[in-house]
Design a protein around this motif. Structure first.
Motif, PDB file in Angstrom:
ATOM      1  N   ALA A 163       4.821   1.144  16.428  1.00 15.67           N
ATOM      2  CA  ALA A 163       4.603   1.858  15.169  1.00 15.67           C
ATOM      3  C   ALA A 163       4.474   3.216  15.457  1.00 15.67           C
ATOM      4  CB  ALA A 163       3.501   1.079  14.352  1.00 15.67           C
ATOM      5  N   PRO A 210       1.016  14.318   4.306  1.00 10.99           N
ATOM      6  CA  PRO A 210      -0.209  13.234   5.081  1.00 10.99           C
ATOM      7  C   PRO A 210      -0.299  13.958   6.457  1.00 10.99           C
ATOM      8  CG  PRO A 210       2.080  12.563   5.348  1.00 10.99           C
ATOM      9  CD  PRO A 210       2.367  13.784   4.797  1.00 10.99           C
ATOM     10  N   VAL A 211       0.362  15.317   6.823  1.00 10.79           N
ATOM     11  CA  VAL A 211       0.422  15.704   8.239  1.00 10.79           C
ATOM     12  C   VAL A 211      -1.144  16.381   8.516  1.00 10.79           C
ATOM     13  CG1 VAL A 211       1.205  17.004  10.049  1.00 10.79           C
ATOM     14  CG2 VAL A 211       2.785  15.932   8.269  1.00 10.79           C
ATOM     15  N   SER A 213      11.025  16.970  13.460  1.00 10.10           N
ATOM     16  CA  SER A 213      11.852  17.285  14.675  1.00 10.10           C
ATOM     17  C   SER A 213      13.422  17.184  13.887  1.00 10.10           C
ATOM     18  CB  SER A 213      11.813  16.225  15.680  1.00 10.10           C
ATOM     19  OG  SER A 213      12.240  14.954  15.178  1.00 10.10           O
ATOM     20  N   GLY A 251      -3.836  12.332   7.574  1.00  7.87           N
ATOM     21  CA  GLY A 251      -4.071  13.230   8.908  1.00  7.87           C
ATOM     22  C   GLY A 251      -3.328  12.607   9.983  1.00  7.87           C
ATOM     23  N   LEU A 254      -5.786  12.525  -2.206  1.00  7.92           N
ATOM     24  CA  LEU A 254      -5.605  11.245  -3.148  1.00  7.92           C
ATOM     25  C   LEU A 254      -5.509  10.034  -1.955  1.00  7.92           C
ATOM     26  CD1 LEU A 254      -2.760  12.626  -5.358  1.00  7.92           C
ATOM     27  CD2 LEU A 254      -5.024  11.866  -6.042  1.00  7.92           C
ATOM     28  N   ASN A 255      -5.785   8.735  -2.487  1.00  8.60           N
ATOM     29  CA  ASN A 255      -5.568   7.837  -1.896  1.00  8.60           C
ATOM     30  C   ASN A 255      -5.291   6.714  -2.673  1.00  8.60           C
ATOM     31  OD1 ASN A 255      -8.047   6.113  -2.592  1.00  8.60           O
ATOM     32  ND2 ASN A 255      -9.037   7.837  -1.587  1.00  8.60           N
ATOM     33  N   ALA A 272       6.055   5.116  17.754  1.00  8.65           N
ATOM     34  CA  ALA A 272       7.190   5.541  18.514  1.00  8.65           C
ATOM     35  C   ALA A 272       7.879   6.674  17.504  1.00  8.65           C
ATOM     36  CB  ALA A 272       8.300   4.350  18.684  1.00  8.65           C
ATOM     37  N   THR A 273       8.357   7.496  18.195  1.00 11.21           N
ATOM     38  CA  THR A 273       9.195   8.776  17.547  1.00 11.21           C
ATOM     39  C   THR A 273      10.275   9.213  18.226  1.00 11.21           C
ATOM     40  OG1 THR A 273       8.744  11.042  16.857  1.00 11.21           O
ATOM     41  CG2 THR A 273       8.006  10.655  18.811  1.00 11.21           C
ATOM     42  N   SER A 300       8.459   9.040   6.890  1.00 13.40           N
ATOM     43  CA  SER A 300       7.291   7.897   6.744  1.00 13.40           C
ATOM     44  C   SER A 300       7.885   7.011   5.687  1.00 13.40           C
ATOM     45  CB  SER A 300       6.131   8.591   6.633  1.00 13.40           C
ATOM     46  OG  SER A 300       5.933   8.948   5.188  1.00 13.40           O
ATOM     47  N   ILE A 348       0.749  -1.236   0.104  1.00 12.21           N
ATOM     48  CA  ILE A 348       0.083   0.035  -0.105  1.00 12.21           C
ATOM     49  C   ILE A 348       0.999   1.238   0.065  1.00 12.21           C
ATOM     50  CG2 ILE A 348      -0.223  -0.009   2.484  1.00 12.21           C
ATOM     51  CD1 ILE A 348      -3.109   1.236   2.011  1.00 12.21           C
TER      52      ILE A 348
HETATM   53  N1  LIG Z   1      -4.017   8.026   1.300  1.00  9.22           N
HETATM   54  C1  LIG Z   1      -3.579   6.746   1.287  1.00  9.22           C
HETATM   55  O1  LIG Z   1      -4.011   6.028   0.494  1.00  9.22           O
HETATM   56  C2  LIG Z   1      -2.587   6.268   2.246  1.00  9.22           C
HETATM   57  C3  LIG Z   1      -1.810   5.260   1.859  1.00  9.22           C
HETATM   58  C4  LIG Z   1      -1.205   4.839   3.114  1.00  9.22           C
HETATM   59  C5  LIG Z   1      -0.620   5.640   4.032  1.00  9.22           C
HETATM   60  N2  LIG Z   1      -1.306   6.901   4.160  1.00  9.22           N
HETATM   61  C6  LIG Z   1      -1.152   7.910   5.249  1.00  9.22           C
HETATM   62  O2  LIG Z   1       0.351   8.454   5.125  1.00  9.22           O
HETATM   63  C7  LIG Z   1       0.899   8.497   6.269  1.00  9.22           C
HETATM   64  C8  LIG Z   1       2.254   7.991   6.380  1.00  9.22           C
HETATM   65  O3  LIG Z   1       2.150   6.639   6.549  1.00  9.22           O
HETATM   66  P1  LIG Z   1       3.261   5.624   6.913  1.00  9.22           P
HETATM   67  O4  LIG Z   1       2.647   4.287   6.856  1.00  9.22           O
HETATM   68  O5  LIG Z   1       4.271   5.994   5.739  1.00  9.22           O
HETATM   69  O6  LIG Z   1       3.740   6.104   8.006  1.00  9.22           O
HETATM   70  P2  LIG Z   1       4.865   5.541   8.959  1.00  9.22           P
HETATM   71  O7  LIG Z   1       5.824   4.981   8.157  1.00  9.22           O
HETATM   72  O8  LIG Z   1       4.251   4.702  10.082  1.00  9.22           O
HETATM   73  O9  LIG Z   1       5.321   6.859   9.443  1.00  9.22           O
HETATM   74  C9  LIG Z   1       5.023   7.940  10.165  1.00  9.22           C
HETATM   75  C10 LIG Z   1       5.870   9.083  10.178  1.00  9.22           C
HETATM   76  O10 LIG Z   1       4.895  10.231  10.247  1.00  9.22           O
HETATM   77  C11 LIG Z   1       5.614  11.169  11.065  1.00  9.22           C
HETATM   78  N3  LIG Z   1       4.725  12.132  11.786  1.00  9.22           N
HETATM   79  C12 LIG Z   1       3.564  11.324  12.706  1.00  9.22           C
HETATM   80  N4  LIG Z   1       3.036  12.309  13.102  1.00  9.22           N
HETATM   81  C13 LIG Z   1       3.360  13.517  12.691  1.00  9.22           C
HETATM   82  C14 LIG Z   1       3.075  14.881  12.900  1.00  9.22           C
HETATM   83  N5  LIG Z   1       1.862  15.131  13.470  1.00  9.22           N
HETATM   84  N6  LIG Z   1       3.443  15.703  12.260  1.00  9.22           N
HETATM   85  C15 LIG Z   1       4.355  15.614  11.388  1.00  9.22           C
HETATM   86  N7  LIG Z   1       4.924  14.139  11.240  1.00  9.22           N
HETATM   87  C16 LIG Z   1       4.466  13.153  11.872  1.00  9.22           C
HETATM   88  C17 LIG Z   1       6.596  10.379  11.863  1.00  9.22           C
HETATM   89  O11 LIG Z   1       7.680  11.264  12.275  1.00  9.22           O
HETATM   90  P3  LIG Z   1       8.830  11.095  13.339  1.00  9.22           P
HETATM   91  O12 LIG Z   1       9.986  10.177  12.906  1.00  9.22           O
HETATM   92  O13 LIG Z   1       8.920  12.530  13.750  1.00  9.22           O
HETATM   93  O14 LIG Z   1       7.963  10.387  14.731  1.00  9.22           O
HETATM   94  C18 LIG Z   1       6.839   9.322  10.804  1.00  9.22           C
HETATM   95  O15 LIG Z   1       8.159   9.686  10.265  1.00  9.22           O
HETATM   96  C19 LIG Z   1      -0.245   8.417   7.361  1.00  9.22           C
HETATM   97  O16 LIG Z   1      -1.115   9.286   7.617  1.00  9.22           O
HETATM   98  C20 LIG Z   1      -1.172   7.310   6.580  1.00  9.22           C
HETATM   99  O17 LIG Z   1      -2.498   6.972   7.187  1.00  9.22           O
HETATM  100  C21 LIG Z   1      -2.335   7.329   3.239  1.00  9.22           C
END
Ligand SMILES: NC(=O)c1ccc[n+]([C@@H]2O[C@H](COP(=O)([O-])OP(=O)(O)OC[C@H]3O[C@@H](n4cnc5c(N)ncnc54)[C@H](OP(=O)(O)O)[C@@H]3O)[C@@H](O)[C@H]2O)c1
Length: 333
Positions: A318, A221-222, A179, A245, A268-269, A320-321, A156, A124
């Motif tokens: 998952a 995605p923030v 950060s 979000g 977009l998704n 953790a930051t 991410s 995904i």
């Molecule tokens: N639209 C879609 O179809 C779709 C598909 C997949 C994923 N997504 C979305 O994409 C985003 C990322 O997913 P992922 O699986 O790639 O994430 P991930 O690998 O779990 O990583 C999360 C990342 O987001 C950062 N983060 C978390 N909260 C934040 C905030 N409030 N402000 C700034 N940075 C923040 C974290 O930064 P730190 O390292 O600083 O903690 C980390 O680097 C999510 O929102 C997910 O729901 C959307």
């Protein structure tokens, strides 16, 4: 077979159980049964368990997970794929179980050099990255400006895939993280890409200095409080592509500024992928995803694995930051 199940929304430690459930029925003519080996823990998994994103619970209980990696175990009469084939698949609900029924058109066979742990980081999240980079490059060409893509939450899994795809296509990128600690981690694996932290007030000036011409596309995605700030650094006529979000609070934006500066805000998704691409395009894009696993192996090298019995701990890890690679749930116990 064993599975993670929840029967009401709530904190994972209170609602998730690891239990025996019925194995899938015989596959239909165009289906296969896959023995799931690994699946990545995504932010949406915790949001679904908590009921923060809509996720109806059937009478038998809900199983988390929307994608996965595994081995084809049983094959429907009309399916041209051999038993024993390693595959990844998306979108398929309920993959936090040992086996799952998958429509054959959602199967993506895996090359031998792409491990299960790497594959679950590009299913995904790789398809999302493809959808985003296609939209970004279309918006950039439309604006007639070639400036770096500004990629937020760049550490991410999706962000790293976007950066790797953009680099492969020769596009410049500026990476934004929340950060200094995240910036230090990401800089270690992104040679030649400016990584800027939004921890300090002066970050827009750092973005301007790194970008040259203001970015005509921001990929974000923030959301939440950051949306108006990202619009601020976007070039006039530019596009903010939003796909999540991570900050779940609603954003407050000025429609006057949007109007005057002719910005486009577009959501977009990854689920649009099947409807908006031909099979030939999908094959080419998937080939690109496998290629980034070869060109950017550092993106996929750091991860933590948890057995399904430790699903609650996996969900917590998952979040953790600062972010240090993927969290993966394995079917081994
Ligand atoms: N639209 C879609 O179809 C779709 C598909 C997949 C994923 N997504 C979305 O994409 C985003 C990322 O997913 P992922 O699986 O790639 O994430 P991930 O690998 O779990 O990583 C999360 C990342 O987001 C950062 N983060 C978390 N909260 C934040 C905030 N409030 N402000 C700034 N940075 C923040 C974290 O930064 P730190 O390292 O600083 O903690 C980390 O680097 C999510 O929102 C997910 O729901 C959307």
């Amino acid at each position: 077979m064993k599975s993670i199940v929840y029967r009401r929304h709530g904190e994972p430690s209170e609602v998730l159980t690891y239990e025996e459930i019925a194995a899938p029925a015989q596959p239909g003519a165009n289906e296969v049964i896959v023995r799931v080996t690994k699946r990545m823990v995504h932010p949406i998994d915790g949001l679904a368990v908590r009921g923060i994103v809509p996720s109806p619970i059937p009478p038998t209980g809900a199983i988390p997970g929307g994608d996965g990696v595994g081995v084809v175990e049983q094959v429907g009469a009309a399916v041209g794929i051999a038993k024993g084939t390693r595959v990844m698949f998306f979108p398929v609900q309920g993959t936090w179980a040992e086996r799952v029924t998958v429509p054959a058109n959602l199967l993506i066979p895996l090359p031998d050099d792409v491990s299960d742990a790497t594959a679950c980081q590009i299913i995904i999240n790789g398809i999302t990255a493809i959808v985003l980079t296609r939209a970004a490059l279309a918006a950039d060409n439309h604006s007639g400006v070639t400036s770096p893509l500004l990629v937020t939450a760049a550490g991410s899994s999706v962000g790293r895939n976007v950066i790797a795809l953009a680099q492969m296509r020769g596009h410049k990128v500026v990476a934004l993280v929340r950060s200094d600690a995240s910036a230090t981690i990401l800089s270690q694996s992104l040679a030649g890409i400016p990584v800027i932290s939004t921890e300090h007030e002066g970050w827009p000036a750092a973005v301007a200095a790194a970008c040259g011409p203001a970015p005509s596309v921001v990929i974000d995605p923030v959301g939440g409080d950051m949306t108006p700030k990202f619009l601020e650094v976007l070039a006039d006529g530019g596009t903010l592509l939003t796909y999540g979000g991570l900050d779940a609070r609603p954003s407050t934006i000025s429609t006057i500024a949007l109007t005057v500066r002719q910005h486009t805000l577009k959501g977009l998704n990854a689920y649009s992928w099947l409807a908006t691409t031909t099979p030939e395009q999908r094959a080419a894009y998937i080939a690109d995803l496998f290629e980034i696993t070869r060109r950017s192996p550092h993106n996929f090298a750091e991860f933590r694995e948890f057995p399904m019995t430790a699903a609650v701990e996996a969900l917590s890890a998952a979040q953790a930051t600062p972010r240090r690679g993927a969290t993966i749930l394995t079917s081994e116990v």
